[in-house]
Design an enzyme around this catalytic site. Sequence first.
Site, PDB file in Angstrom:
ATOM      1  N   LYS A 234       0.828  -1.208   0.000  1.00 45.22           N
ATOM      2  CA  LYS A 234       0.000   0.000   0.000  1.00 45.22           C
ATOM      3  C   LYS A 234       0.866   1.263   0.000  1.00 45.22           C
ATOM      4  O   LYS A 234       0.631   2.215  -0.754  1.00 45.22           O
ATOM      5  CB  LYS A 234      -0.899  -0.031   1.243  1.00 45.22           C
ATOM      6  CG  LYS A 234      -1.522   1.270   1.620  1.00 45.22           C
ATOM      7  CD  LYS A 234      -2.581   1.680   0.629  1.00 45.22           C
ATOM      8  CE  LYS A 234      -2.880   3.144   0.750  1.00 45.22           C
ATOM      9  NZ  LYS A 234      -4.216   3.498   0.394  1.00 45.22           N
TER      10      LYS A 234
ATOM     11  N   CYS B 170      -3.135  10.834   2.108  1.00 50.10           N
ATOM     12  CA  CYS B 170      -2.484   9.573   1.732  1.00 50.10           C
ATOM     13  C   CYS B 170      -1.115   9.822   1.111  1.00 50.10           C
ATOM     14  O   CYS B 170      -0.092   9.507   1.696  1.00 50.10           O
ATOM     15  CB  CYS B 170      -3.354   8.825   0.731  1.00 50.10           C
ATOM     16  SG  CYS B 170      -5.053   8.712   1.240  1.00 50.10           S
TER      17      CYS B 170
HETATM   18  N1  SAJ Z   1      -1.899  15.129  -8.059  1.00 45.70           N
HETATM   19  C1  SAJ Z   1      -1.099  15.888  -8.880  1.00 45.70           C
HETATM   20  N2  SAJ Z   1      -0.857  15.428 -10.136  1.00 45.70           N
HETATM   21  C2  SAJ Z   1      -1.395  14.277 -10.613  1.00 45.70           C
HETATM   22  C3  SAJ Z   1      -2.201  13.500  -9.761  1.00 45.70           C
HETATM   23  C4  SAJ Z   1      -2.435  13.954  -8.477  1.00 45.70           C
HETATM   24  O1  SAJ Z   1      -0.607  16.950  -8.490  1.00 45.70           O
HETATM   25  O2  SAJ Z   1      -1.141  13.947 -11.776  1.00 45.70           O
HETATM   26  C5  SAJ Z   1      -2.163  15.589  -6.690  1.00 45.70           C
HETATM   27  C6  SAJ Z   1      -3.646  15.842  -6.414  1.00 45.70           C
HETATM   28  O3  SAJ Z   1      -4.026  17.113  -6.850  1.00 45.70           O
HETATM   29  C7  SAJ Z   1      -3.702  15.689  -4.924  1.00 45.70           C
HETATM   30  C8  SAJ Z   1      -2.657  14.609  -4.654  1.00 45.70           C
HETATM   31  O4  SAJ Z   1      -1.833  14.550  -5.792  1.00 45.70           O
HETATM   32  O5  SAJ Z   1      -3.315  16.884  -4.263  1.00 45.70           O
HETATM   33  C9  SAJ Z   1      -3.225  13.249  -4.388  1.00 45.70           C
HETATM   34  O6  SAJ Z   1      -4.308  12.971  -5.277  1.00 45.70           O
HETATM   35  P1  SAJ Z   1      -4.487  11.570  -6.003  1.00 45.70           P
HETATM   36  O7  SAJ Z   1      -5.683  11.653  -6.853  1.00 45.70           O
HETATM   37  O8  SAJ Z   1      -3.225  11.186  -6.678  1.00 45.70           O
HETATM   38  O9  SAJ Z   1      -4.635  10.543  -4.832  1.00 45.70           O
HETATM   39  P2  SAJ Z   1      -5.545  10.444  -3.520  1.00 45.70           P
HETATM   40  O10 SAJ Z   1      -4.746  10.920  -2.367  1.00 45.70           O
HETATM   41  O11 SAJ Z   1      -6.891  11.013  -3.721  1.00 45.70           O
HETATM   42  O12 SAJ Z   1      -5.714   8.845  -3.458  1.00 45.70           O
HETATM   43  C10 SAJ Z   1      -4.550   8.029  -3.458  1.00 45.70           C
HETATM   44  C11 SAJ Z   1      -4.758   6.901  -4.461  1.00 45.70           C
HETATM   45  N3  SAJ Z   1      -3.499   6.173  -4.656  1.00 45.70           N
HETATM   46  C12 SAJ Z   1      -3.013   5.911  -5.883  1.00 45.70           C
HETATM   47  O13 SAJ Z   1      -3.552   6.270  -6.907  1.00 45.70           O
HETATM   48  C13 SAJ Z   1      -1.749   5.104  -5.929  1.00 45.70           C
HETATM   49  C14 SAJ Z   1      -5.868   5.968  -3.984  1.00 45.70           C
HETATM   50  O14 SAJ Z   1      -5.977   4.833  -4.843  1.00 45.70           O
HETATM   51  C15 SAJ Z   1      -5.568   5.502  -2.554  1.00 45.70           C
HETATM   52  O15 SAJ Z   1      -6.605   4.660  -2.064  1.00 45.70           O
HETATM   53  C16 SAJ Z   1      -5.494   6.736  -1.680  1.00 45.70           C
HETATM   54  O16 SAJ Z   1      -4.394   7.530  -2.135  1.00 45.70           O
HETATM   55  C17 SAJ Z   1      -5.286   6.312  -0.245  1.00 45.70           C
HETATM   56  O17 SAJ Z   1      -6.260   6.341   0.520  1.00 45.70           O
HETATM   57  O18 SAJ Z   1      -4.174   5.913   0.104  1.00 45.70           O
END
Ligand code: SAJ
Length: 415
Positions: free
Chosen positions: A212, A266
């Site tokens: 994870k 996360c």
């Molecule tokens: N972000 C970027 N650029 C991107 C993608 C995301 O700047 O290309 C930023 C987002 O704006 C945000 C942060 O990253 O601030 C996190 O967003 P996210 O959509 O990447 O992830 P979370 O935190 O909403 O959810 C993640 C997910 N993990 C992965 O995709 C590996 C989700 O599947 C997990 O269940 C979750 O963390 C968790 O609970 O751990």
Amino acid sequence: MKEIKDVAVIGLGYIGLPTAAVLATNGLNVIGVDVKEANVEAINRGEVPFVEPDLGVHVAGAVSQGMLKATTDTPVADAYIVAVPTPFNADRTADLSYIEAAARGIAPQLSGDELIILESTSPPGATRHLGEYLVALRPDLSLDPDTGLPLIHVAHCPERVLPGRVMIELVTNDRIIGGLTPLAAERARDLYSVFCQGGMHLTDATTAEMAKLVENSYRDVNIAFANELSVISDKLNIDVWELIELANHHPRVNILQPGPGVGGHCIAVDPWFIVSSAPEEANLIRQARETNDAKPLWVLDRVEQLSAGKAAPKIAALGLAFKANIDDLRESPAVSIVADLSTRMPAATIGVVEPHVAELPRALASCANVTLESAEDAIGDADIVLLLVDHDAFKALDRALLTGREVIDTRGIWR
Ligand code: SAJ
């Protein structure tokens, strides 16, 4: 072995409540437990205390059928799912106090043969710690004298759903299930198979914990790469979004998107659990965290540069959530950028636009120069428009509103 009919879900937040609802709509008798009385009351009325698409229908349906109830006291149950926060301490080690508090609630209710699943994202060793903590509270449940096996079954089944898509991904994602014993993993798999249509991959608890953390660290490193590219591109006068789009045409390249920083509970947190477990070895993972944490400061510097020469600039800050189309402000870089702008530029007025919240969060409510406004009001007399979150509402904005204003589009939605 006990048939699982009654399930208690400890922690009714972004993961616990959807899991409770989906178990209940699939025929299990679910009792949700939370320390927040107002949330417990809302759930018992069939309401959801936060925004998550489609969750409301599931909760309302399960409550009206009598399959889901919420309470503040941990009940007797056949299985317990622990979905409480695991924040980090000041030294960035994991704070396991919420897991321990859940265990103190569960321990007196156990009679032997229960399944206890930790869903909270946890550092390596946390599931074993939970098992040992429970056994320390209930030494009578440590080992079956006949078989030598533990009398309770403890497993880790990390949640992996994406906020905004939780109700879909809960059902369709694969799951990793790590047991303190193989039997615990098998029992957890049987419980999740009630609703999970994805593959279920059994392993030991520590490997499941690391898997994870590794998933979120992988994403963090990739976003750090994109954020570094955005800073380099700015220096070289290149449009970073065009650059990434072009590079991603390569069949083996898939760079993520830059932004104002990485938020949420996360990705901005979990990599530190790996770093604190292996501080000498986790160099790239630490650097990615530092690169992403530095991005909000870079955005602040850009705003200050554009404000130079203006005695009392008006700034429209669009978005507070940690990402698009949700109301979750946890660890949001947008909130920290607005708070820092407020103190670094006391003469500025900052109109914040966040269609998903009704009032400013505590971190901003006391800032005298920050108000929550409509997009039209905030942008109407702004010198600088600072786009922080790529909400659909902002993508749909009439671009004519931006004419004549300095625009900092940290998400590349108005290119
Ligand atoms: N972000 C970027 N650029 C991107 C993608 C995301 O700047 O290309 C930023 C987002 O704006 C945000 C942060 O990253 O601030 C996190 O967003 P996210 O959509 O990447 O992830 P979370 O935190 O909403 O959810 C993640 C997910 N993990 C992965 O995709 C590996 C989700 O599947 C997990 O269940 C979750 O963390 C968790 O609970 O751990």
